[in-house]
Design a protein around this motif. Structure first.
Motif, PDB file in Angstrom:
ATOM      1  N   THR A 158       0.819  -1.210   0.000  1.00  0.00           N
ATOM      2  CA  THR A 158       0.000   0.000   0.000  1.00  0.00           C
ATOM      3  C   THR A 158       0.858   1.267   0.000  1.00  0.00           C
ATOM      4  O   THR A 158       0.322   2.366  -0.147  1.00  0.00           O
ATOM      5  CB  THR A 158      -0.933   0.009   1.218  1.00  0.00           C
ATOM      6  OG1 THR A 158      -0.139  -0.211   2.392  1.00  0.00           O
ATOM      7  CG2 THR A 158      -1.983  -1.071   1.110  1.00  0.00           C
ATOM      8  N   GLU A 159       2.156   1.128   0.122  1.00  0.00           N
ATOM      9  CA  GLU A 159       3.026   2.308   0.034  1.00  0.00           C
ATOM     10  C   GLU A 159       3.204   2.725  -1.418  1.00  0.00           C
ATOM     11  O   GLU A 159       3.280   3.904  -1.737  1.00  0.00           O
ATOM     12  CB  GLU A 159       4.404   2.003   0.635  1.00  0.00           C
ATOM     13  CG  GLU A 159       4.380   1.943   2.151  1.00  0.00           C
ATOM     14  CD  GLU A 159       5.738   1.589   2.729  1.00  0.00           C
ATOM     15  OE1 GLU A 159       5.793   1.285   3.931  1.00  0.00           O
ATOM     16  OE2 GLU A 159       6.729   1.587   1.974  1.00  0.00           O
ATOM     17  N   TYR A 189      -9.571   0.942  -0.801  1.00  0.00           N
ATOM     18  CA  TYR A 189      -8.198   1.045  -0.324  1.00  0.00           C
ATOM     19  C   TYR A 189      -8.117   0.669   1.157  1.00  0.00           C
ATOM     20  O   TYR A 189      -7.249  -0.096   1.589  1.00  0.00           O
ATOM     21  CB  TYR A 189      -7.663   2.463  -0.544  1.00  0.00           C
ATOM     22  CG  TYR A 189      -6.245   2.663  -0.055  1.00  0.00           C
ATOM     23  CD1 TYR A 189      -5.996   3.276   1.166  1.00  0.00           C
ATOM     24  CD2 TYR A 189      -5.158   2.225  -0.808  1.00  0.00           C
ATOM     25  CE1 TYR A 189      -4.696   3.447   1.625  1.00  0.00           C
ATOM     26  CE2 TYR A 189      -3.858   2.396  -0.362  1.00  0.00           C
ATOM     27  CZ  TYR A 189      -3.640   3.009   0.858  1.00  0.00           C
ATOM     28  OH  TYR A 189      -2.344   3.169   1.307  1.00  0.00           O
ATOM     29  N   LYS A 190      -9.086   1.182   1.909  1.00  0.00           N
ATOM     30  CA  LYS A 190      -9.092   0.918   3.353  1.00  0.00           C
ATOM     31  C   LYS A 190      -9.351  -0.571   3.629  1.00  0.00           C
ATOM     32  O   LYS A 190      -8.665  -1.197   4.456  1.00  0.00           O
ATOM     33  CB  LYS A 190     -10.207   1.753   3.973  1.00  0.00           C
ATOM     34  CG  LYS A 190      -9.945   2.224   5.393  1.00  0.00           C
ATOM     35  CD  LYS A 190     -10.985   3.252   5.804  1.00  0.00           C
ATOM     36  CE  LYS A 190     -11.128   3.195   7.328  1.00  0.00           C
ATOM     37  NZ  LYS A 190     -12.220   4.007   7.820  1.00  0.00           N
ATOM     38  N   TYR A 192      -5.147  -7.081   4.110  1.00  0.00           N
ATOM     39  CA  TYR A 192      -3.902  -7.621   3.555  1.00  0.00           C
ATOM     40  C   TYR A 192      -2.728  -6.689   3.822  1.00  0.00           C
ATOM     41  O   TYR A 192      -1.870  -6.490   2.977  1.00  0.00           O
ATOM     42  CB  TYR A 192      -4.083  -7.863   2.042  1.00  0.00           C
ATOM     43  CG  TYR A 192      -5.191  -8.852   1.765  1.00  0.00           C
ATOM     44  CD1 TYR A 192      -6.401  -8.441   1.225  1.00  0.00           C
ATOM     45  CD2 TYR A 192      -5.023 -10.196   2.097  1.00  0.00           C
ATOM     46  CE1 TYR A 192      -7.428  -9.351   1.004  1.00  0.00           C
ATOM     47  CE2 TYR A 192      -6.045 -11.109   1.885  1.00  0.00           C
ATOM     48  CZ  TYR A 192      -7.240 -10.680   1.340  1.00  0.00           C
ATOM     49  OH  TYR A 192      -8.251 -11.578   1.133  1.00  0.00           O
ATOM     50  N   GLY A 193      -2.699  -6.148   5.002  1.00  0.00           N
ATOM     51  CA  GLY A 193      -1.580  -5.306   5.390  1.00  0.00           C
ATOM     52  C   GLY A 193      -0.468  -6.126   6.024  1.00  0.00           C
ATOM     53  O   GLY A 193      -0.630  -7.316   6.320  1.00  0.00           O
ATOM     54  N   GLU A 198      -3.702  -4.722  -6.532  1.00  0.00           N
ATOM     55  CA  GLU A 198      -2.896  -3.496  -6.618  1.00  0.00           C
ATOM     56  C   GLU A 198      -3.584  -2.452  -7.501  1.00  0.00           C
ATOM     57  O   GLU A 198      -3.533  -1.257  -7.215  1.00  0.00           O
ATOM     58  CB  GLU A 198      -1.499  -3.835  -7.165  1.00  0.00           C
ATOM     59  CG  GLU A 198      -0.630  -4.586  -6.154  1.00  0.00           C
ATOM     60  CD  GLU A 198       0.618  -5.205  -6.765  1.00  0.00           C
ATOM     61  OE1 GLU A 198       0.738  -5.240  -8.011  1.00  0.00           O
ATOM     62  OE2 GLU A 198       1.478  -5.657  -5.979  1.00  0.00           O
ATOM     63  N   SER A 199      -4.237  -2.914  -8.549  1.00  0.00           N
ATOM     64  CA  SER A 199      -4.925  -1.951  -9.419  1.00  0.00           C
ATOM     65  C   SER A 199      -6.075  -1.294  -8.648  1.00  0.00           C
ATOM     66  O   SER A 199      -6.291  -0.084  -8.757  1.00  0.00           O
ATOM     67  CB  SER A 199      -5.427  -2.629 -10.688  1.00  0.00           C
ATOM     68  OG  SER A 199      -6.588  -3.381 -10.448  1.00  0.00           O
TER      69      SER A 199
END
Lengths: 189, 355
Positions: B151-152, B329-330, B336-337, B271-272
């Motif tokens: 997510t970075e 996104y959240k 999956y963080g 990712e998209s």
């Protein structure tokens, strides 16, 4: 670029073609499994029971297969990536990279290099050399597939075929013509 | 803890990307993670930092296992490394199997595996757990240890790539040019959408290691479909560039297309979405698990052009798009963080140690 008119409207046909290709590849995978040593050995084991003279034949066959498999595993396959034999040097000071047999006069000078070896050029283009102008006088898939990546990195792509195209353009030439920043014609001398 | 991950293929792909993310996550949590690849198929070239990353033969793997005393060795889909992973007889390491493949061929090694000799088996999704369970039997305890999303790099505020003005809807397809990913179907849909929408652009990302014949087939099919000027082939891109490409497609009103026969997780698809790019994907079981009921995701029968066309039109007319992007996104970032992975992974290792 010459448009392919036969593509228009026949999407059903292309879908069926893609589906057939998908089915063919799945069948090929099944065949590969059936032909695999594991599958064949499984079949032999079934043949070897109940014990009979056939069991001895099967045991010998399995032993031979085992020895061959061990030999295959011991072969050093080597690194997948090739070393840069014959790599072109001097990439850091180059402004024009020409894929072809000679540098067109307009680009001639110390800062131009030329090669008709796509493998060597690929090594150069994949290196960290500064972006310049890539003049394509020939078409090779190894370079054509990199064109858009190079453009994104700041390269300017010039399609300037050495020969005179007669008849329909090849698929690769169509792609290069469409994606080059500039298309030129003539011998360049 | 000191962990070693081992995998056969050192290619720039889903598994290697995942391993690098896991290494970083474990390091941030105060643990050491080493990565070993039996082959270097291009990964070594793109790594900026090769600290604790090794490429070598089975012999060098044995040496690494012997020299460093690991708390656990995790082997990913590389059964030939399992025997050496346990180390010398006087200093045995717990060996875990992590299964990321979902193809029949890829999973076939499980039939010959004696899972009782392993400390545990882990998979990234419940979908994978079911596939592996079918092959290893009910007695084997299979745990889900989720993948990590980056997510970075992949987020809604990423800048799109500088590739000219946006004049057409732009779509993206990511994968190897192989039958499993069904790249031909992606090109066929590019042609159809080109007709339907009066012009599109399809960015095809991948195929760096595609054999020459495959590359020629690509150009040939694009030509037959009349889309040589509509398809951009990027054989390989950096992650930051890929994120920019996703953002560009999102800004243009396009989407990511997934035509694969199967996926073990759908890393590129996830990712998209993180970058705000909608997804039109084959209705695969794993996507129902990873992307539950998200408006930015349309799961279709990928062989049904009407469904694909409807999905394109529905996604182009979504309300409150920005809000939906933020929600996705959240949701994905939380599930999956790095934290979720570390907790799950250490819990699994901890359970073994307490047994």
């Amino acid at each position: 670029m010459t448009a392919r008119n036969d593509a228009k409207g026949d999407w059903q046909g292309y879908l069926i073609e893609a589906l057939k290709e998908d089915l063919n590849s799945r069948e090929a995978e099944i065949d590969s499994i059936r032909n695999s040593l594991r599958y064949r050995v499984g079949g032999w084991v079934l043949e070897a029971w109940p014990p009979s003279h056939r069991t001895v034949v099967i045991m010998v066959r399995m032993l031979v297969a085992f020895i061959r498999l061990k030999k295959r595993k011991n072969i050093v396959t080597g690194k997948a990536s090739r070393s840069a034999d014959g790599a072109i040097s001097g990439g850091q000071n180059v402004e024009f990279v020409v894929y072809g047999h000679c540098v067109p006069e307009v680009y001639a000078g110390e800062r131009a290099i030329c090669s008709d070896d796509p493998a060597a050029l690929v090594v150069l283009l994949d290196s960290d050399m500064p972006a310049g102008t890539l003049v394509l006088r020939l078409a090779d898939q190894a370079i054509s597939r990199r064109v858009e990546r190079l453009r994104l990195s700041g390269w300017r792509i010039v399609w300037w075929p050495e020969g005179v195209e007669t008849g329909e353009e090849s698929p690769q030439v169509q792609y290069l013509s469409a994606h080059a920043d500039e298309c030129r014609a003539g011998s360049g001398s | 803890m000191k962990i070693l991950y081992a995998y056969r293929y050192g290619i720039v792909g889903g598994v290697s990307t995942q391993l690098l993310l896991r290494q970083k996550a474990l390091k941030s949590a105060g643990h050491q993670a080493f990565l070993f690849f039996s082959q270097d198929n291009g990964l070594g070239q793109v790594l900026a930092d090769r600290n604790r990353i090794f490429f070598g033969s089975e012999m060098s793997f044995q040496k690494l296992v012997r020299q460093e005393q690991f708390d656990a060795v995790v082997v990913i889909d590389s059964p030939e490394l399992l025997a050496a992973a346990s180390g010398p007889i006087f200093q045995r390491n717990p060996v875990y199997l992590d299964v990321h493949t979902t193809t029949d061929t890829g999973l076939s090694y499980l039939h010959d595996l004696d899972a009782t000799r392993l400390a545990g088996v882990m998979v990234p999704t419940n979908y994978s757990a079911a596939l592996v369970g079918q092959r290893l039997g009910d007695s084997v305890d299979i745990q889900v240890v989720p993948n990590i999303l980056n997510t970075e790099v992949f987020h809604p505020d990423v800048e799109d790539i500088p590739a000219g003005a946006l004049t057409l809807p732009e779509f993206v397809w990511v994968g190897k040019l192989d039958n499993h990913k069904n790249w031909r179907l992606a090109l066929v849909y590019a042609g159809m959408l080109n007709d339907l929408l009066g012009g599109i652009r399809l960015h095809v990302v991948g195929g760096y290691t595609a054999p020459p014949k495959r590359a020629e087939e690509f150009f040939e099919l694009a030509s037959r479909l009349g889309i040589s000027n509509s398809v951009n082939w990027f054989d390989r891109v950096e992650n930051t560039t890929l994120a920019g490409l996703y953002k560009r497609c999102a800004s243009s009103g396009g989407a990511m297309l997934v035509t694969s026969r199967d996926e073990s997780f759908g890393m590129a698809a996830a990712e998209s979405l993180l970058c705000g790019c909608s997804l039109i994907a084959n209705d695969l079981p794993v996507f129902r698990e990873v992307f539950p009921s998200m408006p930015l995701v349309k799961l279709v029968d990928i062989w049904d052009p009407e469904q694909v066309a409807n999905a394109v039109q529905q996604l182009a007319s979504l309300d409150e798009y920005e809000a939906l992007v933020g929600q996705v996104y959240k949701q994905l970032g939380s599930r999956y963080g790095a934290g979720a992975f570390v907790e799950s992974f250490l819990s699994m290792l901890g359970e073994h140690r307490s047994q």
